[in-house]
Design a protein around this motif. Structure first.
Motif, PDB file in Angstrom:
ATOM      1  N   PHE A  42      -7.468  -7.912  -2.840  1.00  0.00           N
ATOM      2  CA  PHE A  42      -7.117  -7.094  -1.823  1.00  0.00           C
ATOM      3  C   PHE A  42      -6.570  -5.595  -1.927  1.00  0.00           C
ATOM      4  N   GLY A  43      -6.770  -5.308  -3.192  1.00  0.00           N
ATOM      5  CA  GLY A  43      -6.578  -4.050  -3.767  1.00  0.00           C
ATOM      6  C   GLY A  43      -5.281  -3.915  -4.570  1.00  0.00           C
ATOM      7  N   TYR A  48      -9.388   2.215  -0.843  1.00  0.00           N
ATOM      8  CA  TYR A  48     -10.608   2.092  -1.609  1.00  0.00           C
ATOM      9  C   TYR A  48     -11.453   3.019  -1.513  1.00  0.00           C
ATOM     10  N   LEU A  49     -11.342   4.163  -0.761  1.00  0.00           N
ATOM     11  CA  LEU A  49     -12.269   5.218  -0.818  1.00  0.00           C
ATOM     12  C   LEU A  49     -12.079   6.015  -1.963  1.00  0.00           C
ATOM     13  N   GLN A  50     -10.898   5.697  -2.870  1.00  0.00           N
ATOM     14  CA  GLN A  50     -10.921   6.374  -4.028  1.00  0.00           C
ATOM     15  C   GLN A  50     -11.924   5.459  -4.817  1.00  0.00           C
ATOM     16  N   ALA A  57     -11.588   1.868  -6.380  1.00  0.00           N
ATOM     17  CA  ALA A  57     -12.268   0.586  -5.885  1.00  0.00           C
ATOM     18  C   ALA A  57     -13.091  -0.004  -7.079  1.00  0.00           C
ATOM     19  N   GLU A  58     -13.258   0.725  -8.191  1.00  0.00           N
ATOM     20  CA  GLU A  58     -14.232   0.256  -9.141  1.00  0.00           C
ATOM     21  C   GLU A  58     -13.353  -0.212 -10.450  1.00  0.00           C
ATOM     22  N   THR A  59     -12.042  -0.385 -10.337  1.00  0.00           N
ATOM     23  CA  THR A  59     -11.076  -1.112 -11.230  1.00  0.00           C
ATOM     24  C   THR A  59     -11.520  -2.369 -11.217  1.00  0.00           C
ATOM     25  N   LYS A  98       0.892  -1.360   0.106  1.00  0.00           N
ATOM     26  CA  LYS A  98      -0.127  -0.148   0.098  1.00  0.00           C
ATOM     27  C   LYS A  98       1.119   1.153   0.111  1.00  0.00           C
ATOM     28  N   LEU A  99       1.975   1.164   0.839  1.00  0.00           N
ATOM     29  CA  LEU A  99       2.651   2.617   0.593  1.00  0.00           C
ATOM     30  C   LEU A  99       3.408   2.496  -0.795  1.00  0.00           C
TER      31      LEU A  99
END
Length: 236
Positions: free
Chosen positions: A112-113, A194-196, A200-202, A60-61
């Motif tokens: 998981f993103g 995920y707030l972006q 999130a929609e990708t 994530k970083l």
């Protein structure tokens, strides 16, 4: 996925194993915490000088490091909450330049993103004796991976930045990324990213698209508000 999206993804810049290794080394160095509670019976950790806990946090970083447009947009989010002028200035430095285009290396959207395999880059660092990875859990179920920076790795970071000043860019951006994370663990970082909406929609298995246009429009709007507030304060 439509043809336009596919063509855009075909044009996305990719990194080499060596580029990834240097970036990940600089990230681990800048993001590592003091390795308290190191297993003293583990000879591989005898000269550990820092640790990044969990692969999720590292990924994530790295997402913000590889995507300056998302980093700048998150700085603007924090600016809206705190009204700290420095956050607006840093976002401006990124978005007023070509950084979101020339420094952007998109990541895949997985279950998981954002995720990109780090095995090749870490293999380079581990074989050179710069970083050690340790697994927690059992043989049948690994709960997490932790990444330990060794003293040789810290020395290499200092040598790289000294001999190749261009890498100072990553040192500065790692500092911004770590400050933005502000102690958040990997799961909390995942939730924030995920707030972006674009993130999130990708669709799973495709690369996460840019938010540079929206972020630049947002920057202009917040700058205008800041100028109006400043003028109003002077008049009063």
């Amino acid at each position: 996925m439509d043809d336009e999206t596919a063509a855009s993804q075909d044009d996305d810049p990719v990194t080499s194993r060596e580029q990834d290794a240097v970036r990940i080394l600089l990230l681990i160095d800048g993001a590592s915490a003091t390795p308290n509670g190191v297993d003293l019976t583990d000879p591989g950790l005898a000269d550990a000088v820092g640790v990044v806990l969990t692969q999720v946090r590292l990924q994530k970083l790295d997402f913000w490091l590889r995507n300056p447009d998302y980093l700048a947009d998150e700085l603007l989010t924090d600016y809206e909450s705190s009204r700290e002028p420095g956050l607006l200035r840093w976002a401006g430095r990124i978005l007023d330049s070509e950084e979101p285009e020339v420094r952007r290396y998109p990541m895949l959207r997985h279950h998981f993103g954002a995720y990109e395999p780090l095995d090749d880059a870490l293999a380079v660092l581990r074989s050179a004796g710069l970083v050690v990875r340790r697994r927690r859990g059992t043989v049948n179920r690994v709960r997490q991976h932790d990444y330990y920076l060794l003293s040789a790795g810290r020395q290499v970071v200092q040598d790289i930045v000294s001999s190749v000043p261009e890498f100072k860019y990553y040192v500065d951006r790692v500092a911004l990324v770590v400050a933005l994370a502000d102690g958040l663990g990997g799961s909390d970082l995942k939730t924030r990213q995920y707030l972006q909406r674009e993130y999130a929609e990708t669709a799973r298995g495709t690369r996460i698209g840019s938010v540079s246009i929206r972020a630049r429009e947002r920057l202009d709007r917040l700058r205008t508000q800041a100028e109006m507030n400043s003028s109003g304060a002077e008049e009063s």
